[in-house]
Each structure stands twice: as C-alpha cells, then as structure tokens.
Design a protein around this motif. Structure first.
Motif, PDB file in Angstrom:
ATOM      1  N   PRO A   4     -12.123 -31.989  -5.586  1.00 42.65           N
ATOM      2  CA  PRO A   4     -11.197 -33.043  -6.024  1.00 42.65           C
ATOM      3  C   PRO A   4      -9.842 -32.469  -6.430  1.00 42.65           C
ATOM      4  O   PRO A   4      -9.759 -31.380  -7.004  1.00 42.65           O
ATOM      5  CB  PRO A   4     -11.924 -33.660  -7.223  1.00 42.65           C
ATOM      6  N   GLU A   5      -8.783 -33.198  -6.122  1.00 39.54           N
ATOM      7  CA  GLU A   5      -7.441 -32.770  -6.497  1.00 39.54           C
ATOM      8  C   GLU A   5      -7.210 -32.928  -7.992  1.00 39.54           C
ATOM      9  O   GLU A   5      -6.417 -32.198  -8.586  1.00 39.54           O
ATOM     10  CB  GLU A   5      -6.397 -33.559  -5.709  1.00 39.54           C
ATOM     11  N   THR A   6      -7.873 -33.897  -8.589  1.00 39.69           N
ATOM     12  CA  THR A   6      -7.767 -34.127 -10.034  1.00 39.69           C
ATOM     13  C   THR A   6      -9.135 -34.489 -10.583  1.00 39.69           C
ATOM     14  O   THR A   6     -10.058 -34.831  -9.832  1.00 39.69           O
ATOM     15  CB  THR A   6      -6.783 -35.276 -10.352  1.00 39.69           C
ATOM     16  N   GLY A   7      -9.267 -34.439 -11.903  1.00 40.55           N
ATOM     17  CA  GLY A   7     -10.506 -34.847 -12.548  1.00 40.55           C
ATOM     18  C   GLY A   7     -11.496 -33.721 -12.699  1.00 40.55           C
ATOM     19  O   GLY A   7     -11.461 -32.721 -11.968  1.00 40.55           O
ATOM     20  N   GLY A   8     -12.390 -33.875 -13.647  1.00 38.69           N
ATOM     21  CA  GLY A   8     -13.379 -32.855 -13.927  1.00 38.69           C
ATOM     22  C   GLY A   8     -14.536 -32.861 -12.946  1.00 38.69           C
ATOM     23  O   GLY A   8     -14.903 -33.890 -12.391  1.00 38.69           O
ATOM     24  N   ALA A   9     -15.118 -31.688 -12.735  1.00 41.64           N
ATOM     25  CA  ALA A   9     -16.281 -31.536 -11.863  1.00 41.64           C
ATOM     26  C   ALA A   9     -16.924 -30.184 -12.154  1.00 41.64           C
ATOM     27  O   ALA A   9     -16.281 -29.271 -12.681  1.00 41.64           O
ATOM     28  CB  ALA A   9     -15.902 -31.629 -10.392  1.00 41.64           C
TER      29      ALA A   9
ATOM     30  N   PRO B 225     -19.223 -35.247 -11.519  1.00 38.35           N
ATOM     31  CA  PRO B 225     -20.072 -34.873 -10.385  1.00 38.35           C
ATOM     32  C   PRO B 225     -20.295 -33.367 -10.307  1.00 38.35           C
ATOM     33  O   PRO B 225     -19.572 -32.581 -10.937  1.00 38.35           O
ATOM     34  CB  PRO B 225     -19.267 -35.367  -9.177  1.00 38.35           C
ATOM     35  N   ILE B 226     -21.297 -32.990  -9.535  1.00 40.25           N
ATOM     36  CA  ILE B 226     -21.560 -31.579  -9.245  1.00 40.25           C
ATOM     37  C   ILE B 226     -21.208 -31.329  -7.779  1.00 40.25           C
ATOM     38  O   ILE B 226     -21.644 -32.057  -6.897  1.00 40.25           O
ATOM     39  CB  ILE B 226     -23.035 -31.205  -9.469  1.00 40.25           C
ATOM     40  N   ILE B 227     -20.439 -30.286  -7.533  1.00 36.96           N
ATOM     41  CA  ILE B 227     -20.090 -29.902  -6.167  1.00 36.96           C
ATOM     42  C   ILE B 227     -20.906 -28.670  -5.797  1.00 36.96           C
ATOM     43  O   ILE B 227     -20.713 -27.597  -6.377  1.00 36.96           O
ATOM     44  CB  ILE B 227     -18.591 -29.593  -6.036  1.00 36.96           C
ATOM     45  N   PRO B 228     -21.844 -28.786  -4.851  1.00 37.78           N
ATOM     46  CA  PRO B 228     -22.618 -27.615  -4.429  1.00 37.78           C
ATOM     47  C   PRO B 228     -21.709 -26.590  -3.737  1.00 37.78           C
ATOM     48  O   PRO B 228     -20.810 -26.963  -2.976  1.00 37.78           O
ATOM     49  CB  PRO B 228     -23.635 -28.193  -3.442  1.00 37.78           C
ATOM     50  N   VAL B 229     -21.952 -25.317  -4.013  1.00 35.25           N
ATOM     51  CA  VAL B 229     -21.163 -24.243  -3.416  1.00 35.25           C
ATOM     52  C   VAL B 229     -22.102 -23.206  -2.805  1.00 35.25           C
ATOM     53  O   VAL B 229     -23.084 -22.805  -3.441  1.00 35.25           O
ATOM     54  CB  VAL B 229     -20.263 -23.547  -4.458  1.00 35.25           C
TER      55      VAL B 229
ATOM     56  N   ALA C 193     -18.428 -26.454 -25.462  1.00 33.77           N
ATOM     57  CA  ALA C 193     -17.074 -26.151 -25.003  1.00 33.77           C
ATOM     58  C   ALA C 193     -16.811 -26.721 -23.620  1.00 33.77           C
ATOM     59  O   ALA C 193     -15.690 -27.147 -23.307  1.00 33.77           O
ATOM     60  CB  ALA C 193     -16.845 -24.643 -24.998  1.00 33.77           C
ATOM     61  N   ALA C 194     -17.830 -26.745 -22.771  1.00 34.17           N
ATOM     62  CA  ALA C 194     -17.641 -27.192 -21.394  1.00 34.17           C
ATOM     63  C   ALA C 194     -17.460 -28.695 -21.286  1.00 34.17           C
ATOM     64  O   ALA C 194     -16.691 -29.178 -20.438  1.00 34.17           O
ATOM     65  CB  ALA C 194     -18.833 -26.755 -20.532  1.00 34.17           C
ATOM     66  N   ILE C 195     -18.150 -29.464 -22.123  1.00 33.84           N
ATOM     67  CA  ILE C 195     -18.079 -30.923 -22.013  1.00 33.84           C
ATOM     68  C   ILE C 195     -16.658 -31.453 -22.213  1.00 33.84           C
ATOM     69  O   ILE C 195     -16.158 -32.207 -21.376  1.00 33.84           O
ATOM     70  CB  ILE C 195     -19.079 -31.587 -22.980  1.00 33.84           C
ATOM     71  N   PRO C 196     -15.955 -31.090 -23.294  1.00 29.62           N
ATOM     72  CA  PRO C 196     -14.574 -31.585 -23.425  1.00 29.62           C
ATOM     73  C   PRO C 196     -13.652 -31.054 -22.339  1.00 29.62           C
ATOM     74  O   PRO C 196     -12.708 -31.739 -21.938  1.00 29.62           O
ATOM     75  CB  PRO C 196     -14.144 -31.103 -24.815  1.00 29.62           C
ATOM     76  N   ALA C 197     -13.917 -29.839 -21.844  1.00 28.84           N
ATOM     77  CA  ALA C 197     -13.098 -29.298 -20.759  1.00 28.84           C
ATOM     78  C   ALA C 197     -13.256 -30.158 -19.507  1.00 28.84           C
ATOM     79  O   ALA C 197     -12.274 -30.510 -18.841  1.00 28.84           O
ATOM     80  CB  ALA C 197     -13.486 -27.847 -20.465  1.00 28.84           C
ATOM     81  N   LEU C 198     -14.489 -30.524 -19.190  1.00 28.44           N
ATOM     82  CA  LEU C 198     -14.762 -31.364 -18.021  1.00 28.44           C
ATOM     83  C   LEU C 198     -14.179 -32.758 -18.204  1.00 28.44           C
ATOM     84  O   LEU C 198     -13.568 -33.315 -17.287  1.00 28.44           O
ATOM     85  CB  LEU C 198     -16.269 -31.447 -17.780  1.00 28.44           C
TER      86      LEU C 198
ATOM     87  N   LEU D 215     -12.327 -27.919 -14.191  1.00 28.27           N
ATOM     88  CA  LEU D 215     -13.450 -27.574 -13.340  1.00 28.27           C
ATOM     89  C   LEU D 215     -14.217 -26.436 -13.994  1.00 28.27           C
ATOM     90  O   LEU D 215     -13.626 -25.439 -14.412  1.00 28.27           O
ATOM     91  CB  LEU D 215     -12.968 -27.138 -11.947  1.00 28.27           C
ATOM     92  N   VAL D 216     -15.537 -26.573 -14.079  1.00 33.91           N
ATOM     93  CA  VAL D 216     -16.382 -25.558 -14.703  1.00 33.91           C
ATOM     94  C   VAL D 216     -17.382 -25.042 -13.677  1.00 33.91           C
ATOM     95  O   VAL D 216     -17.956 -25.817 -12.907  1.00 33.91           O
ATOM     96  CB  VAL D 216     -17.127 -26.139 -15.923  1.00 33.91           C
ATOM     97  N   VAL D 217     -17.579 -23.742 -13.659  1.00 28.91           N
ATOM     98  CA  VAL D 217     -18.478 -23.104 -12.695  1.00 28.91           C
ATOM     99  C   VAL D 217     -19.796 -22.733 -13.356  1.00 28.91           C
ATOM    100  O   VAL D 217     -19.819 -22.116 -14.425  1.00 28.91           O
ATOM    101  CB  VAL D 217     -17.832 -21.839 -12.095  1.00 28.91           C
ATOM    102  N   VAL D 218     -20.901 -23.102 -12.720  1.00 29.37           N
ATOM    103  CA  VAL D 218     -22.237 -22.813 -13.219  1.00 29.37           C
ATOM    104  C   VAL D 218     -23.062 -22.213 -12.083  1.00 29.37           C
ATOM    105  O   VAL D 218     -22.963 -22.664 -10.938  1.00 29.37           O
ATOM    106  CB  VAL D 218     -22.930 -24.099 -13.730  1.00 29.37           C
TER     107      VAL D 218
END
Length: 229
Positions: free
Chosen positions: A31-36, A146-150, A104-109, A114-117
């Motif tokens: 996504p260009e914007t928004g958390g994921a 959403p979760i983006i599979p990588v 910490a991750a929830i407010p960032a998202l 974007l957070v990597v797991v």
C-alpha cells in the motif's frame, strides 16, 4: 521516515540494488499509505536489508532490547542507530516484558506505519519453511490492519549464517509480495489465530516454493519472544 532510514535508502539501498539486482514481484500489493504488517519467511539476516531496499516506504523492524541498552561508545552507537531507524525494541525475557513489542507496534500500525514480522520466529536452519507462530495474526487483529505475505529467495546463499555482509555474485535475490490478507472481524481466540496463521504460512509457501515443515523451527540460543504459540 526517520532520518537514518532515509540516509540508508539513499546509500545502502542503491548499493544493494546495483550489486545484486534483486527481482521484485507483486510490489503493487504494497500500500502507498496506511498501516500494514509484512510477514515473511526468514532465511538470513539479509532479509531485512533486501526488504528495506525494495519497499519505498519506512519499515519498522523488531530488534533485541539489549541493542538499546548497551554501555560505552558501542552501546551508545547501537542505540543511536536503531532509534534513528525507527526500530521497535523486543524484550527477550518473555512474559509481560515481551509484549512491549506489541504495545509499540500497534500505535505505529494505526498511525500508518509498516511493521515487519517473521512468523517462524527464527531463521530457518535448513532453508525449509516452518510452522508459523500466531503473533502476526494477533497483531493484525489488534491493530486492525492487513497482513502482506512476503517471500524472499536467495538471501541464505547471499549471506549464510556466519557471514558478516551479503556477498555479491553469490545468489540471485527475489522478493515476492502476495495479496494482502484481511482478518478484520475474525475472532482472536487460540483456535482462530492458529487457523489464520496457517493460512498466512500457506500464502508465504506459495511465494517461496519452500518445503513446508508442520512444526516449529528449532530454537536458536536466544529465541524470539514475539512468536506466540
């Protein structure tokens, strides 16, 4: 985007692109914007480098809390770099302390980051894809993103365990992004989280072609406490 991360995008990223010429597929799913949440397989410490290289936006990675608490000049430098990159500290002790990474991750998202797991919780010891921990699904439901599979291929050859830096010419690097998985409205009980995680790992396996092992990867000396059973 944090200043040091910006500097890295202008220096390290072009160097890696020139040296390795990574193939990128499915970038339209980012996504260009928004958390994921980006959730991928984990073959090498180089996974973070190449993911950060090909994604145009800032990525918040989890890092051991010890890196933020070191003493002396080395400790101060480590803390300065990680803080400047926007990394999220992870407590290795487990229990409530380990959940600080989620706090910490929830407010960032929710703020659009974007957070990597890495659901496997540790690097694969043999190149296979192991059963995922439920932390990514739990985080996605809690943050409402959403979760983006990588799927990353070749990093284990470019920078195998023990290598200090990726070695140009040693492997062809491919980074693939799958369609976002939206778990909004799904219950967050243990059974549901397990089902969502299995769906996620199936999508990652489709991207990488790795052999899937339906058990958790053997723990390293310091297992990642953010991986929930």
């Amino acid at each position: 985007m944090p200043l040091l991360y910006t500097i890295g995008k202008l220096t390290v990223a072009p160097t890696l692109r020139l040296a390795f010429r990574p193939t990128v597929e499915g970038l339209e799913h980012v996504p260009e914007t928004g958390g994921a949440i980006f959730a991928g397989n984990h073959l090498s410490v180089a996974d973070e480098l190449f993911l950060g290289t090909v994604v145009p936006r800032h990525l918040a990675f989890w890092a051991k809390s010890e890196y933020f608490k070191g003493t002396g000049a080395k400790g101060a430098f480590s803390k300065f770099v990680l803080t400047g990159l926007g990394a999220i500290p992870v407590e290795r002790a487990g229990g409530r302390a380990a959940l600080s990474a989620f706090d910490a991750a929830i407010p960032a998202l929710q703020g659009g980051d974007l957070v990597v797991v890495y659901p496997e919780g540790t690097r694969s010891p043999d190149g296979k894809l192991y059963r995922g921990r439920t932390g990514a699904a739990r985080l996605a439901i809690s943050a409402g993103v959403p979760i983006i599979p990588v799927g990353t291929i070749g990093t284990d050859k470019a920078q195998p365990i023990g290598a200090r830096v990726p070695r140009p010419g040693s492997a062809k690097i491919t980074v693939r992004f799958g369609k976002p998985l939206d778990f909004t409205g799904r219950p967050d009980d243990r059974t549901s989280l397990r089902q969502m995680t299995d769906e996620l790992m199936s999508e990652i396996q489709k991207l990488t072609g790795q052999e899937y092992v339906p058990r958790y990867a053997p723990p390293r000396a310091h297992p990642d406490p953010t991986r929930d059973a």
